[in-house]
Design an enzyme around this catalytic site. Structure first.
Site, PDB file in Angstrom:
ATOM      1  N   LEU A 140      41.401  96.979 -22.598  1.00 62.27           N
ATOM      2  CA  LEU A 140      40.125  96.424 -23.052  1.00 62.27           C
ATOM      3  C   LEU A 140      40.228  94.908 -23.125  1.00 62.27           C
ATOM      4  O   LEU A 140      41.285  94.367 -23.430  1.00 62.27           O
ATOM      5  CB  LEU A 140      39.794  96.953 -24.455  1.00 62.27           C
ATOM      6  CG  LEU A 140      39.522  98.447 -24.582  1.00 62.27           C
ATOM      7  CD1 LEU A 140      39.419  98.843 -26.042  1.00 62.27           C
ATOM      8  CD2 LEU A 140      38.241  98.814 -23.853  1.00 62.27           C
ATOM      9  N   GLU A 179      34.192 102.026 -33.064  1.00 63.32           N
ATOM     10  CA  GLU A 179      35.286 102.878 -33.535  1.00 63.32           C
ATOM     11  C   GLU A 179      36.410 101.985 -34.027  1.00 63.32           C
ATOM     12  O   GLU A 179      36.525 100.839 -33.613  1.00 63.32           O
ATOM     13  CB  GLU A 179      35.833 103.717 -32.370  1.00 63.32           C
ATOM     14  CG  GLU A 179      34.878 104.775 -31.895  1.00 63.32           C
ATOM     15  CD  GLU A 179      35.383 105.442 -30.619  1.00 63.32           C
ATOM     16  OE1 GLU A 179      36.411 105.013 -30.069  1.00 63.32           O
ATOM     17  OE2 GLU A 179      34.732 106.395 -30.193  1.00 63.32           O
ATOM     18  N   LYS A 184      40.133 100.584 -34.019  1.00 59.87           N
ATOM     19  CA  LYS A 184      41.129 100.437 -32.958  1.00 59.87           C
ATOM     20  C   LYS A 184      42.489 100.800 -33.556  1.00 59.87           C
ATOM     21  O   LYS A 184      43.073 100.032 -34.318  1.00 59.87           O
ATOM     22  CB  LYS A 184      41.125  99.006 -32.411  1.00 59.87           C
ATOM     23  CG  LYS A 184      42.043  98.827 -31.218  1.00 59.87           C
ATOM     24  CD  LYS A 184      41.792  97.503 -30.536  1.00 59.87           C
ATOM     25  CE  LYS A 184      42.567  97.331 -29.251  1.00 59.87           C
ATOM     26  NZ  LYS A 184      43.996  97.609 -29.351  1.00 59.87           N
ATOM     27  N   ASP A 221      46.330 101.498 -34.024  1.00 60.89           N
ATOM     28  CA  ASP A 221      47.505 100.802 -33.503  1.00 60.89           C
ATOM     29  C   ASP A 221      48.618 101.810 -33.248  1.00 60.89           C
ATOM     30  O   ASP A 221      49.511 102.008 -34.055  1.00 60.89           O
ATOM     31  CB  ASP A 221      47.957  99.738 -34.508  1.00 60.89           C
ATOM     32  CG  ASP A 221      48.904  98.742 -33.867  1.00 60.89           C
ATOM     33  OD1 ASP A 221      49.081  98.798 -32.636  1.00 60.89           O
ATOM     34  OD2 ASP A 221      49.460  97.914 -34.597  1.00 60.89           O
ATOM     35  N   TYR A 263      39.433 109.763 -28.605  1.00 55.51           N
ATOM     36  CA  TYR A 263      38.268 108.881 -28.538  1.00 55.51           C
ATOM     37  C   TYR A 263      37.652 108.769 -27.153  1.00 55.51           C
ATOM     38  O   TYR A 263      36.789 107.942 -26.933  1.00 55.51           O
ATOM     39  CB  TYR A 263      38.598 107.492 -29.073  1.00 55.51           C
ATOM     40  CG  TYR A 263      39.847 106.841 -28.510  1.00 55.51           C
ATOM     41  CD1 TYR A 263      39.930 106.476 -27.171  1.00 55.51           C
ATOM     42  CD2 TYR A 263      40.945 106.601 -29.333  1.00 55.51           C
ATOM     43  CE1 TYR A 263      41.067 105.888 -26.659  1.00 55.51           C
ATOM     44  CE2 TYR A 263      42.093 106.003 -28.826  1.00 55.51           C
ATOM     45  CZ  TYR A 263      42.151 105.654 -27.486  1.00 55.51           C
ATOM     46  OH  TYR A 263      43.280 105.074 -26.982  1.00 55.51           O
ATOM     47  N   LYS A 305      39.616  92.050 -32.081  1.00 55.15           N
ATOM     48  CA  LYS A 305      40.985  92.086 -32.608  1.00 55.15           C
ATOM     49  C   LYS A 305      41.054  91.336 -33.930  1.00 55.15           C
ATOM     50  O   LYS A 305      40.587  90.195 -34.015  1.00 55.15           O
ATOM     51  CB  LYS A 305      41.940  91.417 -31.620  1.00 55.15           C
ATOM     52  CG  LYS A 305      42.166  92.220 -30.361  1.00 55.15           C
ATOM     53  CD  LYS A 305      43.305  93.206 -30.516  1.00 55.15           C
ATOM     54  CE  LYS A 305      44.629  92.543 -30.392  1.00 55.15           C
ATOM     55  NZ  LYS A 305      45.539  93.105 -29.425  1.00 55.15           N
ATOM     56  N   CYS A 336      78.382  74.040 -35.611  1.00 58.84           N
ATOM     57  CA  CYS A 336      78.147  75.481 -35.537  1.00 58.84           C
ATOM     58  C   CYS A 336      78.565  76.136 -36.858  1.00 58.84           C
ATOM     59  O   CYS A 336      79.703  75.940 -37.302  1.00 58.84           O
ATOM     60  CB  CYS A 336      78.938  76.080 -34.376  1.00 58.84           C
ATOM     61  SG  CYS A 336      78.944  77.880 -34.376  1.00 58.84           S
ATOM     62  N   CYS A 385      81.840  78.346 -36.143  1.00 60.39           N
ATOM     63  CA  CYS A 385      83.153  77.848 -35.721  1.00 60.39           C
ATOM     64  C   CYS A 385      83.364  76.367 -36.013  1.00 60.39           C
ATOM     65  O   CYS A 385      84.462  75.852 -35.797  1.00 60.39           O
ATOM     66  CB  CYS A 385      83.387  78.131 -34.241  1.00 60.39           C
ATOM     67  SG  CYS A 385      82.367  77.151 -33.140  1.00 60.39           S
ATOM     68  N   CYS A 398      75.931  76.200 -29.258  1.00 59.54           N
ATOM     69  CA  CYS A 398      77.359  76.042 -29.483  1.00 59.54           C
ATOM     70  C   CYS A 398      78.038  76.399 -28.167  1.00 59.54           C
ATOM     71  O   CYS A 398      77.890  77.511 -27.673  1.00 59.54           O
ATOM     72  CB  CYS A 398      77.833  76.999 -30.580  1.00 59.54           C
ATOM     73  SG  CYS A 398      79.626  76.999 -30.725  1.00 59.54           S
ATOM     74  N   CYS A 458      83.875  80.589 -29.752  1.00 55.55           N
ATOM     75  CA  CYS A 458      83.056  80.708 -30.973  1.00 55.55           C
ATOM     76  C   CYS A 458      82.935  82.177 -31.383  1.00 55.55           C
ATOM     77  O   CYS A 458      82.524  83.014 -30.586  1.00 55.55           O
ATOM     78  CB  CYS A 458      81.660  80.127 -30.750  1.00 55.55           C
ATOM     79  SG  CYS A 458      80.562  80.455 -32.146  1.00 55.55           S
TER      80      CYS A 458
END
Ligand code: IVH
Length: 706
Positions: free
Chosen positions: A83, A113, A115, A117, A227, A321, A416, A419, A434, A439
């Protein structure tokens, strides 16, 4: 962007394919929806500027979703479309205006309707008996998940009776989802068993449908809302049911015993529709299932016919949405983690907050620049956003006026955290890395990736176990896993003999994984599961692959220049060659050296009737299964891709042939042949007479001046 557009386009397509695979096939995305959309947008823009570079299999030309190799493909007779979206009242109004214009000024009745998920599913019944469930896939070809869907209580196994007889063919479409309460129960159970928590209902539902063992799906308590109708064919003698509007279809679906959601609303004006959408935006949490918007459809089917479709979506429907959900919480700390590629990613440690369907305690901050731009500081109240995806994001500080006067911007660490080596940000790149070859964070990340589901799939070898093994000095790289012993493992904290034995067994089992899995597990940049499979298909063994030139690798369908270069460079490095030899010594499967010879032999014994020709097959054939069909074509020198193009020599149409392929073949003038004609083609290389172009001799005497 200074790179050549063609190279950048190639690179973007490779990246997008990789992320599609992470999201759809592995259920384990690496980047946020927003970052994914940015890649796709850049590709779309570049393609708009260079239309000559658009190819049919570019991700911009696809409906979305990929096909998983584990389940049999199913062609949708009536395509399962996606859609278009509207984000606000103005976009809804613009859509409704287009609808009214398309209907020559008639004002239609709209049906709104929720929507849901979840995952789109098409359920097929023949003479009232449930015969197949298929996912949407790419819209034309989905996956056969019948065994798993059979375990869903909402899905009837038999429909219709004397009063409401079922059509001869009936496809009911809708959404498979997991109720929030079922999700909570599942997490309670997994918590009690000491297992990891599931992240959210949608991903859990998706994962449940992908189980190879239907008993596992059954334990997950999935549900279904219908649906839409797909293909429907009544017996010539059957009653004629009125199915000329959406509400009539929903009534019919419900009368047959399918669950239809109660919140269906019929409305006439855009303002009413927009108010209705905003109502559900505010009340989405009142429901026991997740919704991510409202779908608005034209009710009347004749009007739908007039409006028609664009290439990916109907013009008669739109999805409003909901915007991503946002909540505020306290930013407790900013830390940096180093992953398998050495990338140092800053992330926010949050006071846990419930947003977008799950509790969020950590959120990525992407990279150095993002933290600077957002200027979030430990102690701030921040806005956390989460859309339907699984990766939450820190939007920015909610208010900065409560900061203490001496507050300073957060500084990216110079070294890092794993290390202590100074971190570097290569010129022109967004990421800080890094580069220390030893490491521990990079090393652990690589080993965990090696063992992960999409790679060597070693059960019981997650990040924590890897960390235990490396910090105890038992392993230094993935190849060392194969020399681990039970005695060594039981020395470790909290590992009993049984778990130790199990882990050793699981590791040993992995030596037989197919070569594409092993290739993927090496973590070579850009070399994901599909390119690995393509390379194996072309060259059969690891040794053959490593002996190829960049050009030879790039010539393989589904590989291309970017992947070929990184693969070739990786295998050229001395250290990587030594690493590979450790796997060889451990007995890891490097492919079948005889496969190439067998193929050549078979080829020599089989006349190459299809040399250089492309033959596409749709639907099922009675004398060949899918593998045999493609084997029959390739062993005769032909190719058998999944889609019809100008170059297709013939389309073979079997039982329940896909309508979209047939239409495309006809529009391109590609010959369409049946199974008997296919057998003849394999043997002789000739098309049926009706498609044969008269040659010069027989055409004599048919001069155009007749
Ligand atoms: S109608 C041709 N109705 O949204 C139109 N879709 O973005 C077919 N979805 O793939 C879809 N709730 O998975 C429709 N009430 C609803 C829906 C719905 C959720 C999903 C569906 C579809 C996606 C489209």
């Amino acid at each position: 962007m200074t790179a050549e557009p063609a190279a950048r386009i190639d690179d973007l397509r490779t990246q997008i394919a990789h992320h599609n695979e992470r999201y759809h096939t592995l259920d384990d995305p690496e980047i946020s929806d927003a970052d994914y959309d940015a890649l796709l947008r850049e590709l779309r823009e570049l393609e708009a500027e260079h239309p000559d570079l658009i190819v049919a299999d570019s991700p911009t030309q696809q409906v979305g979703g990929t096909i998983n190799a584990t389940f049999d493909p199913v062609e949708h007779e009536v395509p399962m479309m996606s859609l278009d979206n509207a984000m606000d009242r103005d976009e809804l109004r613009a859509w409704a205006d287009r609808v009214v214009k398309g209907l020559d000024g008639a004002t239609p009745r709209f049906v709104c309707e929720l929507k849901f998920d979840g995952l789109a599913m098409s359920l097929r019944y023949e003479d009232g008996v449930f015969v197949r469930a298929a996912t949407r896939g790419d819209g034309t070809t989905g996956e056969d998940v019948t065994a798993n869907v059979k375990t869903i209580g909402d899905v009837p196994h038999q429909v219709g009776d004397a009063l409401t007889p079922a059509p001869a063919v009936l496809e009911v479409r809708g959404e498979v989802y997991m109720a929030k309460s079922a999700f909570d129960r599942l997490n309670d159970r997994s918590q009690a068993a000491g297992e990891q928590a599931f992240v959210n209902p949608r991903n859990t539902a998706a994962g449940s449908l992908r189980q190879k063992d239907a008993a596992k799906t059954a334990a997950r308590e999935l549900s279904f809302f219908s649906y839409q109708l797909g293909q429907v064919e009544f017996d010539a003698t059957g009653p004629s049911t009125d199915l000329t509007s959406h509400h009539a279809q929903l009534d019919f679906i419900e009368s047959l015993g399918f669950p239809v959601n109660e919140h269906v609303k019929y409305l006439d004006t855009v303002d009413e529709i927009a108010d209705h959408c905003l109502h559900w935006q505010d009340h989405r949490h009142d429901l026991d299932y997740e919704i991510d918007g409202v779908v608005i459809k034209v009710d009347d089917l004749d009007q739908r016919d007039v409006l028609g479709f664009t290439s990916r979506a109907p013009r008669w429907a739109i999805a409003y949405k909901f915007p991503p959900e946002e909540r505020t919480t306290t930013l407790l700390d900013i830390q940096v983690s180093v992953g398998r590629t050495g990338r140092a990613t800053p992330f926010a440690v949050l006071d846990p907050v419930f947003v977008g369907g799950s509790t969020v305690g950590m959120a990525t901050l992407h990279n150095r620049e993002q933290v600077q731009v957002k200027d979030v500081r430990p102690g701030d109240t921040v806005i956390v956003r989460k859309a339907g995806d699984v990766i939450p994001e820190v939007v920015g500080p909610a208010a900065t006026n409560q900061r203490p006067a001496n507050s300073v911007p957060w500084e990216f660490p110079a070294d890092c955290p794993a290390c202590g080596t100074p971190l570097t940000q290569p010129e022109g790149e967004a990421d800080t890395r890094c580069f220390a070859p030893d490491c521990p964070a990079t090393r652990d990340g690589k080993i965990a990736y090696f063992a992960s589901r999409g790679a060597m799939d070693i059960e019981g070898l997650g990040e924590q176990m890897v960390e235990k093994l490396t910090s105890a000095g038992l392993i230094r790289d993935s190849a060392d896993l194969y020399s681990l012993t039970v005695d060594q493992l039981v020395e470790l904290d909290r590992i009993g003999t049984t778990s130790a034995q199990n882990l050793v067994d699981e590791i040993q089992k992995s030596v037989d994984r197919p070569l594409p899995k092993f290739l993927t597990s090496l973590g070579v940049r850009h070399l994901g599961p599909s390119a690995s499979a393509a390379l194996t298909g072309a060259f059969h063994t690891l040794d053959a692959i490593t002996s190829k030139t960049v050009e030879e690798l790039a010539a393989v369908d589904g590989v291309g220049g970017v992947i070929a270069t990184t693969v070739s460079e990786w295998f050229a490095q001395e250290a990587n060659r030594a690493y590979i030899e450790k796997f060889r010594a451990a007995g890891v499967n490097f492919g079948d050296p005889d496969a190439a010879a067998r193929e050549a032999e078979a080829r020599a014994a089989t006349p190459q009737t299809l040399e250089g020709r492309t033959v596409v097959v749709t639907g099922t054939l009675s004398g060949f299964n899918r593998e045999e069909t493609s084997e029959a074509i390739t062993s005769r020198g032909g190719k058998s891709p999944g889609s019809v193009s100008k170059k297709t020599f013939a389309l073979v149409a079997g039982q329940s042939a896909g309508a979209s392929k047939m239409t495309k073949a006809e529009s391109l003038g590609v010959p369409v042949i049946d199974e008997a004609e296919f057998v003849e083609l394999l043997e002789s290389g000739d098309l049926p007479e009706r498609y044969q172009v008269p040659d010069a001799d027989s055409a004599e005497g048919q001069s155009s001046s007749d």
